[in-house]
Design a protein around this motif. Structure first.
Motif, PDB file in Angstrom:
ATOM      1  N   ILE A 132      -5.905  -3.853  -5.655  1.00  0.00           N
ATOM      2  CA  ILE A 132      -5.596  -3.351  -4.324  1.00  0.00           C
ATOM      3  C   ILE A 132      -5.638  -4.532  -3.345  1.00  0.00           C
ATOM      4  CG2 ILE A 132      -6.235  -1.698  -2.533  1.00  0.00           C
ATOM      5  CD1 ILE A 132      -5.386  -0.466  -5.246  1.00  0.00           C
ATOM      6  N   THR A 133      -4.537  -4.756  -2.672  1.00  0.00           N
ATOM      7  CA  THR A 133      -4.438  -5.922  -1.784  1.00  0.00           C
ATOM      8  C   THR A 133      -4.535  -5.556  -0.306  1.00  0.00           C
ATOM      9  OG1 THR A 133      -2.026  -5.741  -1.833  1.00  0.00           O
ATOM     10  CG2 THR A 133      -3.055  -7.204  -3.450  1.00  0.00           C
ATOM     11  N   GLU A 134      -4.433  -4.272   0.009  1.00  0.00           N
ATOM     12  CA  GLU A 134      -4.575  -3.850   1.403  1.00  0.00           C
ATOM     13  C   GLU A 134      -5.100  -2.410   1.432  1.00  0.00           C
ATOM     14  OE1 GLU A 134       0.020  -2.370   2.186  1.00  0.00           O
ATOM     15  OE2 GLU A 134      -0.551  -4.415   2.748  1.00  0.00           O
ATOM     16  N   HIS A 135      -5.638  -2.017   2.561  1.00  0.00           N
ATOM     17  CA  HIS A 135      -6.199  -0.676   2.696  1.00  0.00           C
ATOM     18  C   HIS A 135      -5.138   0.386   2.381  1.00  0.00           C
ATOM     19  CE1 HIS A 135      -8.622   2.612   4.260  1.00  0.00           C
ATOM     20  NE2 HIS A 135      -7.544   3.030   4.921  1.00  0.00           N
ATOM     21  N   SER A 136      -5.557   1.387   1.617  1.00  0.00           N
ATOM     22  CA  SER A 136      -4.622   2.442   1.247  1.00  0.00           C
ATOM     23  C   SER A 136      -5.404   3.720   0.952  1.00  0.00           C
ATOM     24  CB  SER A 136      -3.815   2.042   0.008  1.00  0.00           C
ATOM     25  OG  SER A 136      -3.007   3.122  -0.437  1.00  0.00           O
ATOM     26  N   THR A 137      -4.731   4.838   1.070  1.00  0.00           N
ATOM     27  CA  THR A 137      -5.321   6.112   0.639  1.00  0.00           C
ATOM     28  C   THR A 137      -4.362   6.831  -0.306  1.00  0.00           C
ATOM     29  OG1 THR A 137      -4.410   7.231   2.582  1.00  0.00           O
ATOM     30  CG2 THR A 137      -6.693   6.446   2.735  1.00  0.00           C
ATOM     31  N   ASP A 138      -3.501   6.056  -0.949  1.00  0.00           N
ATOM     32  CA  ASP A 138      -2.474   6.656  -1.802  1.00  0.00           C
ATOM     33  C   ASP A 138      -2.606   6.146  -3.235  1.00  0.00           C
ATOM     34  OD1 ASP A 138      -0.324   8.109  -2.673  1.00  0.00           O
ATOM     35  OD2 ASP A 138       1.194   6.761  -1.840  1.00  0.00           O
ATOM     36  N   ALA A 139      -3.722   6.493  -3.881  1.00  0.00           N
ATOM     37  CA  ALA A 139      -3.952   6.047  -5.259  1.00  0.00           C
ATOM     38  C   ALA A 139      -2.850   6.554  -6.188  1.00  0.00           C
ATOM     39  CB  ALA A 139      -5.319   6.530  -5.744  1.00  0.00           C
ATOM     40  N   ILE A 140      -2.454   7.812  -6.002  1.00  0.00           N
ATOM     41  CA  ILE A 140      -1.431   8.393  -6.879  1.00  0.00           C
ATOM     42  C   ILE A 140      -0.102   7.649  -6.734  1.00  0.00           C
ATOM     43  CG2 ILE A 140      -0.045  10.452  -7.330  1.00  0.00           C
ATOM     44  CD1 ILE A 140      -2.881  10.669  -8.386  1.00  0.00           C
ATOM     45  N   GLY A 141       0.287   7.334  -5.485  1.00  0.00           N
ATOM     46  CA  GLY A 141       1.535   6.605  -5.258  1.00  0.00           C
ATOM     47  C   GLY A 141       1.508   5.227  -5.890  1.00  0.00           C
ATOM     48  N   LEU A 142       0.392   4.514  -5.750  1.00  0.00           N
ATOM     49  CA  LEU A 142       0.280   3.180  -6.342  1.00  0.00           C
ATOM     50  C   LEU A 142       0.359   3.245  -7.867  1.00  0.00           C
ATOM     51  CD1 LEU A 142      -2.592   1.769  -4.092  1.00  0.00           C
ATOM     52  CD2 LEU A 142      -0.193   1.042  -4.071  1.00  0.00           C
ATOM     53  N   LEU A 143      -0.294   4.237  -8.450  1.00  0.00           N
ATOM     54  CA  LEU A 143      -0.271   4.372  -9.903  1.00  0.00           C
ATOM     55  C   LEU A 143       1.100   4.814 -10.400  1.00  0.00           C
ATOM     56  CD1 LEU A 143      -3.771   6.038 -10.329  1.00  0.00           C
ATOM     57  CD2 LEU A 143      -3.090   3.834 -11.288  1.00  0.00           C
ATOM     58  N   GLN A 203       3.946   4.069  -9.025  1.00  0.00           N
ATOM     59  CA  GLN A 203       4.819   2.891  -8.944  1.00  0.00           C
ATOM     60  C   GLN A 203       4.573   1.945 -10.112  1.00  0.00           C
ATOM     61  OE1 GLN A 203       4.349   0.780  -5.263  1.00  0.00           O
ATOM     62  NE2 GLN A 203       6.194  -0.451  -5.538  1.00  0.00           N
ATOM     63  N   ALA A 204       3.308   1.782 -10.485  1.00  0.00           N
ATOM     64  CA  ALA A 204       2.969   0.840 -11.553  1.00  0.00           C
ATOM     65  C   ALA A 204       3.292   1.390 -12.939  1.00  0.00           C
ATOM     66  CB  ALA A 204       1.487   0.487 -11.476  1.00  0.00           C
ATOM     67  N   SER A 205       3.118   2.704 -13.116  1.00  0.00           N
ATOM     68  CA  SER A 205       3.223   3.274 -14.462  1.00  0.00           C
ATOM     69  C   SER A 205       4.550   3.950 -14.758  1.00  0.00           C
ATOM     70  CB  SER A 205       2.103   4.301 -14.668  1.00  0.00           C
ATOM     71  OG  SER A 205       2.311   5.436 -13.822  1.00  0.00           O
ATOM     72  N   GLY A 206       5.243   4.386 -13.700  1.00  0.00           N
ATOM     73  CA  GLY A 206       6.464   5.151 -13.911  1.00  0.00           C
ATOM     74  C   GLY A 206       6.197   6.615 -14.227  1.00  0.00           C
ATOM     75  N   LEU A 207       4.938   7.021 -14.190  1.00  0.00           N
ATOM     76  CA  LEU A 207       4.584   8.412 -14.452  1.00  0.00           C
ATOM     77  C   LEU A 207       4.765   9.253 -13.193  1.00  0.00           C
ATOM     78  CD1 LEU A 207       1.322   7.754 -16.485  1.00  0.00           C
ATOM     79  CD2 LEU A 207       3.450   8.699 -17.415  1.00  0.00           C
ATOM     80  N   GLY A 208       5.037  10.531 -13.360  1.00  0.00           N
ATOM     81  CA  GLY A 208       5.202  11.429 -12.222  1.00  0.00           C
ATOM     82  C   GLY A 208       3.891  11.684 -11.510  1.00  0.00           C
ATOM     83  N   LYS A 209       3.983  11.988 -10.217  1.00  0.00           N
ATOM     84  CA  LYS A 209       2.768  12.188  -9.433  1.00  0.00           C
ATOM     85  C   LYS A 209       1.965  13.404  -9.903  1.00  0.00           C
ATOM     86  CE  LYS A 209       4.189   9.751  -5.236  1.00  0.00           C
ATOM     87  NZ  LYS A 209       4.326   9.804  -3.753  1.00  0.00           N
ATOM     88  N   GLN A 210       2.640  14.462 -10.329  1.00  0.00           N
ATOM     89  CA  GLN A 210       1.920  15.647 -10.797  1.00  0.00           C
ATOM     90  C   GLN A 210       1.171  15.344 -12.098  1.00  0.00           C
ATOM     91  OE1 GLN A 210       1.753  18.251  -8.653  1.00  0.00           O
ATOM     92  NE2 GLN A 210       0.068  18.824 -10.011  1.00  0.00           N
ATOM     93  N   VAL A 211       1.815  14.547 -12.949  1.00  0.00           N
ATOM     94  CA  VAL A 211       1.161  14.117 -14.195  1.00  0.00           C
ATOM     95  C   VAL A 211      -0.087  13.303 -13.871  1.00  0.00           C
ATOM     96  CG1 VAL A 211       1.417  12.614 -16.230  1.00  0.00           C
ATOM     97  CG2 VAL A 211       3.268  14.157 -15.570  1.00  0.00           C
ATOM     98  N   LEU A 212       0.013  12.432 -12.881  1.00  0.00           N
ATOM     99  CA  LEU A 212      -1.114  11.585 -12.497  1.00  0.00           C
ATOM    100  C   LEU A 212      -2.227  12.386 -11.825  1.00  0.00           C
ATOM    101  CD1 LEU A 212       0.906   8.496 -11.256  1.00  0.00           C
ATOM    102  CD2 LEU A 212      -0.675   8.536 -13.191  1.00  0.00           C
ATOM    103  N   LYS A 213      -1.859  13.395 -11.036  1.00  0.00           N
ATOM    104  CA  LYS A 213      -2.885  14.234 -10.418  1.00  0.00           C
ATOM    105  C   LYS A 213      -3.676  14.998 -11.476  1.00  0.00           C
ATOM    106  CE  LYS A 213      -0.652  14.830  -5.914  1.00  0.00           C
ATOM    107  NZ  LYS A 213       0.073  15.766  -5.001  1.00  0.00           N
ATOM    108  N   ASP A 214      -2.969  15.456 -12.518  1.00  0.00           N
ATOM    109  CA  ASP A 214      -3.644  16.136 -13.625  1.00  0.00           C
ATOM    110  C   ASP A 214      -4.573  15.164 -14.350  1.00  0.00           C
ATOM    111  OD1 ASP A 214      -3.869  18.427 -15.609  1.00  0.00           O
ATOM    112  OD2 ASP A 214      -3.089  16.868 -16.922  1.00  0.00           O
TER     113      ASP A 214
END
Length: 284
Positions: free
Chosen positions: A12-23, A25-36
Motif C-alpha cells: 500500500i503506497t497511499e491511504h485507501s479504504t478500498d481493499a477489495i478494489g486494490l485486490l 486490480q491485482a488479481s483479476g478476480l471479481g469483487k463479489q468473489v473477493l468479498k466472499d
C-alpha cells in the motif's frame, strides 16, 4: 486458467479504504468473489509488525501497509455441518463439534472452524477463542472461551491436568472386559489413557469403549487404541479405515472441571443421540 492456489501480496503506497478494489486490480478476480473470500478469512492485512485477517472491505489502509490474498476456490467452497451450542456460561461455552469442522484455520480460510462459527452464531455476539482441539474427524464436546482472562484460566486447567475429559470410541475387536491404562509414549512424549469397555457387538466384532485421558497428545486415543490391536472404527490414519468406512467413531462426551468463574465443580455431558453407535458396516 488460474492455478488452484494463488497468492497476491500488495504494498500500500497511499491511504485507501478500498481493499477489495486494490485486490481486484491485482488479481483479476471479481469483487463479489473477493468479498466472499474476505468473509471466509482468506484476506490479511499487515500494519507494522501485526498481520491479521480483515473482514471489513472499507478498513482504512495506510502507506507502508500490505494486503495479502490467499485464494483457493476449492477451500473457499468447502462446507461443513453446523455446530450446536449446548451450554452457554457467558464467558465460556460448550459446543457439539460435528465431523469435518476444524479447530484451527489456515492462511487460506477459517470459515470451517468452530470458533468462527461460534462468533457468527452465538447471541449475544462475542469473540470466541480456541482452548483445546478435537481432530477434524472427531466429534463431541468442545469448550470455547469468550474473554482472554477466562480463556487463560481454563487453558491452565488443561495444562495442569485439572480438566477431566471422557471420550467414547467404537473400536475393532473384542476389547478387554477389565479396565486398563495405556501409558505408551506418543511422539516421544509421556501419554496416559484409561479405558473401560462399555459394550461388545459380536456380529460386528466391535466394542464401545470409554476413554479418560490424563494427557492431551495429538491423536493420543487413536494411537493408544491401535497399539492394543483395537483401532478406532473409521480411522484412516492409525487404523484400517478407507474411503468406504464410516466416519471416525471417536466422540468427546464428558467434561468435568472447577469453573474459574464460580469456583464450583461443573460437569457437562453430551446428549446421548450425539454419542457413537455401532456402525452398520465394518472397516475393511
Amino acid at each position: 486458467m488460474m492455478a488452484d492456489k494463488t497468492e497476491y501480496h500488495i504494498d500500500i503506497t497511499e491511504h485507501s479504504t478500498d481493499a477489495i478494489g486494490l485486490l481486484a486490480q491485482a488479481s483479476g478476480l471479481g469483487k463479489q468473489v473477493l468479498k466472499d473470500a474476505m468473509q471466509k478469512g482468506a484476506i490479511w492485512h499487515s500494519h507494522g509488525k501485526q498481520t491479521n485477517r480483515i473482514r471489513r472491505a472499507k478498513k482504512p489502509l495506510q502507506s507502508g501497509d500490505k494486503l495479502h490474498l490467499y485464494f483457493n476456490q476449492y477451500i473457499l467452497d468447502e462446507q461443513v455441518a453446523p455446530a450446536e451450542l449446548l451450554f452457554d456460561q457467558g464467558e465460556y461455552s460448550i459446543w457439539y463439534k460435528p465431523y469435518g469442522m476444524r479447530c484451527q484455520g489456515s492462511k487460506w480460510s477459517d470459515h470451517t472452524t468452530i470458533n468462527r462459527y461460534a462468533e457468527l452464531h452465538i447471541q449475544p455476539q462475542r469473540n470466541a477463542f480456541i482452548i483445546h482441539r478435537l481432530d477434524r474427524a472427531a466429534t463431541g464436546l468442545l469448550i470455547l472461551g469468550h474473554s482472554k482472562k477466562t480463556t487463560a484460566a481454563i487453558a491452565k486447567l488443561f495444562e495442569t491436568s485439572e480438566f477431566e475429559k471422557h471420550y467414547q470410541v467404537i473400536v475393532e475387536g473384542e476389547f478387554s472386559s477389565q479396565p486398563m491404562s495405556i501409558d505408551s509414549p506418543v511422539d516421544n512424549k509421556p501419554a496416559l489413557s484409561h479405558a473401560t469397555r462399555l459394550a461388545y457387538h459380536p456380529a460386528l466384532n466391535q466394542s464401545k469403549v470409554q476413554v479418560k485421558i490424563d494427557t492431551g497428545r495429538k491423536h493420543q486415543i487413536r494411537i493408544h487404541m491401535a497399539s492394543l490391536g483395537h483401532p478406532v472404527v473409521g480411522d484412516r490414519l492409525h487404523g484400517n479405515g478407507n474411503d468406504h468406512s464410516p466416519d471416525l467413531a471417536l466422540t468427546s462426551c464428558v467434561f468435568r472441571f472447577t469453573c474459574p468463574l464460580s469456583n464450583s465443580v461443573k460437569t457437562f455431558k453430551l446428549p446421548e443421540h450425539y454419542r457413537p453407535a455401532f456402525a452398520a458396516t465394518k472397516s475393511t
